[in-house]
Design a protein around this motif. Sequence first.
Motif, PDB file in Angstrom:
ATOM      1  N   PRO A  31      -2.639   0.594  10.149  1.00  0.00           N
ATOM      2  CA  PRO A  31      -2.650   1.719  11.094  1.00  0.00           C
ATOM      3  C   PRO A  31      -3.057   3.035  10.424  1.00  0.00           C
ATOM      4  O   PRO A  31      -2.838   3.235   9.224  1.00  0.00           O
ATOM      5  N   GLN A  32      -3.609   3.927  11.203  1.00  0.00           N
ATOM      6  CA  GLN A  32      -3.959   5.244  10.693  1.00  0.00           C
ATOM      7  C   GLN A  32      -2.706   6.008  10.278  1.00  0.00           C
ATOM      8  O   GLN A  32      -1.683   5.981  10.961  1.00  0.00           O
ATOM      9  N   GLY A  33      -2.790   6.662   9.115  1.00  0.00           N
ATOM     10  CA  GLY A  33      -1.682   7.456   8.622  1.00  0.00           C
ATOM     11  C   GLY A  33      -0.587   6.673   7.929  1.00  0.00           C
ATOM     12  O   GLY A  33       0.439   7.244   7.554  1.00  0.00           O
ATOM     13  N   SER A  34      -0.782   5.372   7.749  1.00  0.00           N
ATOM     14  CA  SER A  34       0.254   4.533   7.142  1.00  0.00           C
ATOM     15  C   SER A  34       0.054   4.413   5.638  1.00  0.00           C
ATOM     16  O   SER A  34      -0.995   4.746   5.091  1.00  0.00           O
ATOM     17  N   MET A  35       1.100   3.925   4.974  1.00  0.00           N
ATOM     18  CA  MET A  35       1.046   3.567   3.553  1.00  0.00           C
ATOM     19  C   MET A  35       1.363   2.076   3.490  1.00  0.00           C
ATOM     20  O   MET A  35       2.508   1.662   3.691  1.00  0.00           O
ATOM     21  N   VAL A  36       0.351   1.260   3.229  1.00  0.00           N
ATOM     22  CA  VAL A  36       0.491  -0.194   3.341  1.00  0.00           C
ATOM     23  C   VAL A  36       0.319  -0.838   1.972  1.00  0.00           C
ATOM     24  O   VAL A  36      -0.672  -0.604   1.276  1.00  0.00           O
ATOM     25  N   GLY A  37       1.290  -1.668   1.594  1.00  0.00           N
ATOM     26  CA  GLY A  37       1.210  -2.437   0.366  1.00  0.00           C
ATOM     27  C   GLY A  37       0.654  -3.819   0.646  1.00  0.00           C
ATOM     28  O   GLY A  37       0.964  -4.436   1.661  1.00  0.00           O
ATOM     29  N   PHE A  38      -0.172  -4.311  -0.268  1.00  0.00           N
ATOM     30  CA  PHE A  38      -0.865  -5.593  -0.124  1.00  0.00           C
ATOM     31  C   PHE A  38      -0.376  -6.499  -1.237  1.00  0.00           C
ATOM     32  O   PHE A  38      -0.657  -6.269  -2.410  1.00  0.00           O
ATOM     33  N   LEU A  39       0.402  -7.540  -0.881  1.00  0.00           N
ATOM     34  CA  LEU A  39       1.049  -8.398  -1.867  1.00  0.00           C
ATOM     35  C   LEU A  39       0.529  -9.829  -1.818  1.00  0.00           C
ATOM     36  O   LEU A  39       0.109 -10.311  -0.776  1.00  0.00           O
ATOM     37  N   SER A 193      -0.820  -4.617  -5.196  1.00  0.00           N
ATOM     38  CA  SER A 193      -0.035  -4.471  -6.411  1.00  0.00           C
ATOM     39  C   SER A 193       0.770  -5.734  -6.661  1.00  0.00           C
ATOM     40  O   SER A 193       1.171  -6.427  -5.731  1.00  0.00           O
ATOM     41  N   HIS A 194       0.997  -6.032  -7.959  1.00  0.00           N
ATOM     42  CA  HIS A 194       1.922  -7.090  -8.333  1.00  0.00           C
ATOM     43  C   HIS A 194       3.313  -6.536  -8.615  1.00  0.00           C
ATOM     44  O   HIS A 194       4.258  -7.297  -8.804  1.00  0.00           O
ATOM     45  N   ILE A 195       3.423  -5.205  -8.637  1.00  0.00           N
ATOM     46  CA  ILE A 195       4.696  -4.571  -8.962  1.00  0.00           C
ATOM     47  C   ILE A 195       5.430  -4.338  -7.651  1.00  0.00           C
ATOM     48  O   ILE A 195       5.333  -3.283  -7.026  1.00  0.00           O
ATOM     49  N   VAL A 196       6.165  -5.358  -7.224  1.00  0.00           N
ATOM     50  CA  VAL A 196       6.759  -5.375  -5.889  1.00  0.00           C
ATOM     51  C   VAL A 196       7.721  -4.216  -5.649  1.00  0.00           C
ATOM     52  O   VAL A 196       7.687  -3.605  -4.576  1.00  0.00           O
ATOM     53  N   PRO A 197       8.618  -3.862  -6.584  1.00  0.00           N
ATOM     54  CA  PRO A 197       9.540  -2.748  -6.318  1.00  0.00           C
ATOM     55  C   PRO A 197       8.823  -1.434  -6.014  1.00  0.00           C
ATOM     56  O   PRO A 197       9.338  -0.617  -5.246  1.00  0.00           O
ATOM     57  N   ASP A 198       7.640  -1.222  -6.608  1.00  0.00           N
ATOM     58  CA  ASP A 198       6.898   0.004  -6.325  1.00  0.00           C
ATOM     59  C   ASP A 198       6.456   0.051  -4.866  1.00  0.00           C
ATOM     60  O   ASP A 198       6.501   1.097  -4.215  1.00  0.00           O
ATOM     61  N   ILE A 199       6.028  -1.090  -4.335  1.00  0.00           N
ATOM     62  CA  ILE A 199       5.626  -1.151  -2.933  1.00  0.00           C
ATOM     63  C   ILE A 199       6.831  -0.921  -2.024  1.00  0.00           C
ATOM     64  O   ILE A 199       6.750  -0.201  -1.023  1.00  0.00           O
ATOM     65  N   GLU A 200       7.955  -1.527  -2.379  1.00  0.00           N
ATOM     66  CA  GLU A 200       9.174  -1.340  -1.582  1.00  0.00           C
ATOM     67  C   GLU A 200       9.595   0.128  -1.568  1.00  0.00           C
ATOM     68  O   GLU A 200      10.095   0.633  -0.568  1.00  0.00           O
TER      69      GLU A 200
END
Length: 302
Positions: A31-39, A193-200
Amino acid sequence: MIEFNGVTKIFKTELLSQPFVALKNVSFHVPQGSMVGFLGANGAGKTTSLKIIMDFIRPTEGSVEFTNLGKERFEIFKKIGFLPERPYFYQNLSGHEFLNFMGSLSELTAVDIQRGIAKWAPRFKIDHALNRPLKTYSKGMLQRIGFLATILHEPELIILDEPLSGLDPIGRKELKDVIVEVHREGKTVFFSSHIVPDIEEICDRVIFLKEGQLVYDGTVDKLLKSEDKTEYTIKFKADHTLKLDTRIKHQHSLPGGLQVVTVPETAKNFLINELVTKDIDIVGVEHIKPSLEEIFYHIKSN
């Protein structure tokens, strides 16, 4: 902002080998304006997906569409900033020369380039090194100047492939702070990212890929709640020989006579009442929430 629609990508290998299916009917939405992590684990299809979004490679089936970025391909990609996992740097250029070159590729004026450098170089803490050749930069410094070049033209959509990989904890923290700051300015950020806590920590949405297929696309909160164990840890001061009537799942002792027990939600109030009745000093009650990393590895092993 990004619509990934039923994308399949098949790579043909040697003549007698089976084709490799990197992505199989994958659909997701950024979505527009979102911060999305790709795992996803190595080989899950993340980088292939990003290359398809950037039009470096074409899907075997399916399509990628962009909303609110324009209609023509050239117009759309002028509003995107992309940092690949392994960017190439011209080693003999200084930091200033590299940023001026990258800014010129985005058709920025010299004034706009210098304004962008003045704004972001101190935030990335590389302003002191801009006159040095890039071959003298550390891994972390190269990552920072690569990110600066990615946002120099003020893109509306920022796509990052493993931007935190290889950085020390301090470097990751500083780079995450800048990512959050850019997002707060209204930019859409999509990064693997592979650094899951950073995405969380910084993302509001997450997308999981497993073996080229979509596992999850939605908010971080919804995913965490879906895996909620509805268990509690209760800490109290008592001798380890204390006999409890309430059925507990786990119990262990800590120094100082502190006991820690785990109970399901249905038994929480029973245990608290029992401890109060027996005049036991309750130190704390905590709801056990699974981390995104725990869920990630659980999904991988399914």
